[in-house]
Design an enzyme around this catalytic site. Structure first.
Site, PDB file in Angstrom:
ATOM      1  N   GLU A  93       8.882  -7.963  -4.615  1.00 38.68           N
ATOM      2  CA  GLU A  93       9.021  -9.123  -2.877  1.00 38.68           C
ATOM      3  C   GLU A  93      10.008  -8.978  -2.276  1.00 38.68           C
ATOM      4  OE1 GLU A  93       8.722 -13.007  -5.123  1.00 38.68           O
ATOM      5  OE2 GLU A  93       7.198 -11.590  -6.722  1.00 38.68           O
TER       6      GLU A  93
ATOM      7  N   GLU B 295       0.941  -1.344  -0.398  1.00 39.38           N
ATOM      8  CA  GLU B 295      -0.111   0.038  -0.160  1.00 39.38           C
ATOM      9  C   GLU B 295       1.004   1.484  -0.146  1.00 39.38           C
ATOM     10  OE1 GLU B 295      -3.054  -0.121   3.145  1.00 39.38           O
ATOM     11  OE2 GLU B 295      -3.592  -2.023   2.480  1.00 39.38           O
TER      12      GLU B 295
HETATM   13  C1  LIG Z   1       6.564  -3.121 -10.671  1.00 40.10           C
HETATM   14  C2  LIG Z   1       6.677  -3.387  -9.340  1.00 40.10           C
HETATM   15  C3  LIG Z   1       5.933  -4.789  -9.106  1.00 40.10           C
HETATM   16  C4  LIG Z   1       5.328  -4.683  -7.668  1.00 40.10           C
HETATM   17  N1  LIG Z   1       4.816  -5.702  -7.821  1.00 40.10           N
HETATM   18  C5  LIG Z   1       4.100  -5.894  -6.345  1.00 40.10           C
HETATM   19  C6  LIG Z   1       2.759  -6.832  -6.301  1.00 40.10           C
HETATM   20  O1  LIG Z   1       2.503  -7.914  -7.063  1.00 40.10           O
HETATM   21  N2  LIG Z   1       2.519  -7.059  -5.219  1.00 40.10           N
HETATM   22  C7  LIG Z   1       2.686  -6.146  -4.392  1.00 40.10           C
HETATM   23  O2  LIG Z   1       2.379  -6.267  -3.056  1.00 40.10           O
HETATM   24  N3  LIG Z   1       3.731  -5.134  -4.326  1.00 40.10           N
HETATM   25  C8  LIG Z   1       4.755  -5.335  -5.649  1.00 40.10           C
HETATM   26  N4  LIG Z   1       5.222  -4.346  -5.243  1.00 40.10           N
HETATM   27  C9  LIG Z   1       5.326  -3.361  -4.735  1.00 40.10           C
HETATM   28  C10 LIG Z   1       6.917  -3.677  -4.259  1.00 40.10           C
HETATM   29  O3  LIG Z   1       7.443  -5.137  -3.343  1.00 40.10           O
HETATM   30  C11 LIG Z   1       7.283  -2.310  -2.731  1.00 40.10           C
HETATM   31  O4  LIG Z   1       7.424  -1.339  -3.376  1.00 40.10           O
HETATM   32  C12 LIG Z   1       8.465  -3.213  -1.635  1.00 40.10           C
HETATM   33  O5  LIG Z   1       9.038  -4.092  -1.367  1.00 40.10           O
HETATM   34  C13 LIG Z   1       9.752  -1.595  -0.729  1.00 40.10           C
HETATM   35  O6  LIG Z   1       8.580  -1.480  -0.780  1.00 40.10           O
HETATM   36  P1  LIG Z   1       8.708   0.602  -0.223  1.00 40.10           P
HETATM   37  O7  LIG Z   1       8.711   0.782  -1.948  1.00 40.10           O
HETATM   38  O8  LIG Z   1       7.801   0.576   0.038  1.00 40.10           O
HETATM   39  O9  LIG Z   1      10.345   0.972   0.060  1.00 40.10           O
HETATM   40  P2  LIG Z   1      10.285   1.448   1.452  1.00 40.10           P
HETATM   41  O10 LIG Z   1       9.832   0.186   1.985  1.00 40.10           O
HETATM   42  O11 LIG Z   1       9.627   2.716   1.224  1.00 40.10           O
HETATM   43  O12 LIG Z   1      11.217   1.224   1.333  1.00 40.10           O
HETATM   44  C14 LIG Z   1      12.945   2.318   0.253  1.00 40.10           C
HETATM   45  C15 LIG Z   1      13.708   1.999   1.032  1.00 40.10           C
HETATM   46  O13 LIG Z   1      14.518   1.889   2.500  1.00 40.10           O
HETATM   47  C16 LIG Z   1      15.057   0.844   2.677  1.00 40.10           C
HETATM   48  N5  LIG Z   1      14.502   0.261   3.766  1.00 40.10           N
HETATM   49  C17 LIG Z   1      13.288   0.104   4.088  1.00 40.10           C
HETATM   50  N6  LIG Z   1      12.559  -0.457   5.945  1.00 40.10           N
HETATM   51  C18 LIG Z   1      13.882  -0.771   5.749  1.00 40.10           C
HETATM   52  C19 LIG Z   1      14.401  -1.380   7.456  1.00 40.10           C
HETATM   53  N7  LIG Z   1      13.470  -1.738   7.881  1.00 40.10           N
HETATM   54  N8  LIG Z   1      16.328  -1.822   7.571  1.00 40.10           N
HETATM   55  C20 LIG Z   1      16.687  -1.412   6.118  1.00 40.10           C
HETATM   56  N9  LIG Z   1      15.390  -1.002   4.670  1.00 40.10           N
HETATM   57  C21 LIG Z   1      14.883  -0.439   5.028  1.00 40.10           C
HETATM   58  C22 LIG Z   1      14.312  -0.214   1.237  1.00 40.10           C
HETATM   59  O14 LIG Z   1      15.509  -1.510   1.330  1.00 40.10           O
HETATM   60  C23 LIG Z   1      14.505   0.372   0.825  1.00 40.10           C
HETATM   61  O15 LIG Z   1      15.890   0.868  -0.024  1.00 40.10           O
HETATM   62  C24 LIG Z   1       5.884  -3.933  -6.906  1.00 40.10           C
HETATM   63  C25 LIG Z   1       6.300  -3.146  -6.917  1.00 40.10           C
HETATM   64  C26 LIG Z   1       6.836  -2.836  -7.910  1.00 40.10           C
HETATM   65  C27 LIG Z   1       7.838  -1.197  -8.312  1.00 40.10           C
END
Ligand SMILES: Cc1cc2nc3c(=O)[nH]c(=O)nc-3n(C[C@H](O)[C@H](O)[C@H](O)COP(=O)(O)OP(=O)(O)OC[C@H]3O[C@@H](n4cnc5c(N)ncnc54)[C@H](O)[C@@H]3O)c2cc1C
Length: 385
Positions: free
Chosen positions: A356, A124
């Site tokens: 993922e 989300e």
């Molecule tokens: C093309 C695409 C397809 C996708 N497909 C799906 C899908 O089919 N289903 C679904 O549910 N989601 C999907 N996603 C979402 C994706 O899995 C998430 O975007 C991803 O898990 C990261 O979440 P975020 O973008 O909110 O990053 P954030 O959680 O905001 O993280 C930002 C940065 O901070 C780092 N970070 C965050 N928390 C920590 C921590 N505790 N310790 C160290 N580093 C941290 C992360 O590694 C990252 O570098 C998709 C995304 C894209 C772009």
């Protein structure tokens, strides 16, 4: 090298032919237009490949895990965007495999037999890495649930027939109040929001999902209320190697294209100079090591042994290899690399490190496993030995 069984060799070969015929020729076109490729579903219908993870009793191909990795590697080789379409559909099925009843499995898997696809909705706007902080709710209303909220960046979001959606049945419990539901595409109130434009995997569809009073029967709840986070984590353990497999395919493709180019670019020499040779050797080492890490995970998965740490390792290692090898291939090919399809492989690789569960989060998972003391081994050594 993994020694493949004759049946695995046969499937790998027929997948390679399918990819050469149906995916490679159109990959650049779909990358440019950023469009999903419904034609591919028609082409894949006969082979039932979208049901390769569906168990036999539900009419699927029931491929073992190594064979699934072989197929996904070939799709990643052809086009990681199209490979993502297949992998994300399997990802959604994994939640049903993990927690579905017999009736739910039959219902969810039947569309896959005719190349319709699923989607997995966990992320989300405010809940990515911290998947438990979502706001979508599922409120009990008689024998039904009413779902409200939104999901973002959902692969296959606008083109799936069935979805697994995660929603809070008890927001006061936080992550312990998360539950998983099967949601059919045609439920009133379920609509598609923005379709995302992306840096890479542009032939896959990524969309926002909007849920406004979407009524679904209680029979669509997977497991029990509050099981959502457990189901999501088990699902991702099962599914992450698929990303590793697409990554190996991407890296192998970049290496192969780079070799072809260098052989043409330096036609007077039987081999390019030693610096280039060593770089190619390092790329080949990385690709092969990545493949072995993946196959090891898949063998563990099929053996029934724990494989959560290995799943995280292979996803992280293979996607880092894909990023490194595709970038190296661009460098070795100079401007031709920068202006040719090689750029697509590099762009496609980036997402492998993000979705993922980002590779940073995987490193947290791996370090936790490494730091947790393993159960004491039973020693057969006698004192003094
Ligand atoms: C093309 C695409 C397809 C996708 N497909 C799906 C899908 O089919 N289903 C679904 O549910 N989601 C999907 N996603 C979402 C994706 O899995 C998430 O975007 C991803 O898990 C990261 O979440 P975020 O973008 O909110 O990053 P954030 O959680 O905001 O993280 C930002 C940065 O901070 C780092 N970070 C965050 N928390 C920590 C921590 N505790 N310790 C160290 N580093 C941290 C992360 O590694 C990252 O570098 C998709 C995304 C894209 C772009």
């Amino acid at each position: 090298m993994t020694i493949l069984r004759p049946e695995q060799e046969r499937i790998k070969q027929s997948t390679r032919e399918f990819v050469a015929r149906n995916i490679i020729p159109r990959a650049a076109e779909f990358d440019r237009s950023g469009e999903f490729h419904p034609y591919l579903l028609d082409e894949a219908r006969e082979s039932k490949i979208f049901a390769m993870a569906v168990p036999k009793e539900y009419g699927g191909l029931d491929y073992d895990s190594v064979t699934q990795a072989l197929v996904l590697e070939e799709w990643g080789y052809g086009c990681a965007g199209m490979g993502t379409t297949l992998a994300a559909s399997i990802l959604s099925m994994d939640s049903v495999l993990v927690a579905g009843t017999d009736e739910q499995k039959r219902r969810y898997f039947t569309p896959m037999l005719s190349a319709r696809i699923g989607a997995f909705g966990l992320t989300e706007p405010g809940a990515g890495s911290d998947a438990g902080s979502g706001k979508t709710t599922a409120v009990k209303a008689g024998d039904d649930y009413l779902l409200n909220g939104s999901k973002c960046w959902i692969t296959n979001g606008a083109v799936a027939t069935v979805y697994v959606i995660y929603a809070l049945t008890d927001p006061s419990k936080g992550v312990k109040g998360l539950s998983a539901f099967i949601v059919e595409r045609d439920r009133p109130g379920f609509t598609i929001g923005t379709v995302d434009h992306k840096l890479g995997i542009r032939s896959s569809n990524t969309s926002e999902l909007l849920l406004k009073d979407v009524r679904i029967p209680a029979a669509n709840l997977l497991g029990k209320e509050g099981d959502g986070m457990k189901i999501a984590m088990k699902t991702l353990d099962l599914a992450r190697p698929a990303i590793a497999a697409l990554s190996v395919g991407l890296a192998q493709r970049a290496l192969d294209e780079c070799v072809k180019h260098l052989q043409k670019r330096f036609p007077d020499k039987p081999q390019p100079g030693q610096t280039l040779q060593f770089k190619l050797a390092d790329m080949a080492i990385q690709v092969e090591a990545a493949r072995q890490s993946l196959h090891h995970t898949m063998e563990l998965r099929d053996s029934g042994a724990p494989f959560s740490k290995e799943s995280a390792i292979s996803k992280t290692f293979c996607s880092d290899v894909a990023m490194s090898v595709t970038a190296q291939a661009v460098s070795l090919m100079g401007s031709h690399g920068y202006t040719s399809e090689l750029g697509k492989y590099m762009r496609d690789s980036k997402i492998m490190q993000i979705y993922e569960g980002t590779n940073q989060i995987q490193r947290l998972v791996i370090s936790r496993a490494v730091l947790t003391p393993a159960p004491a081994a039973v020693s057969t050594l006698k004192a003094g030995e």
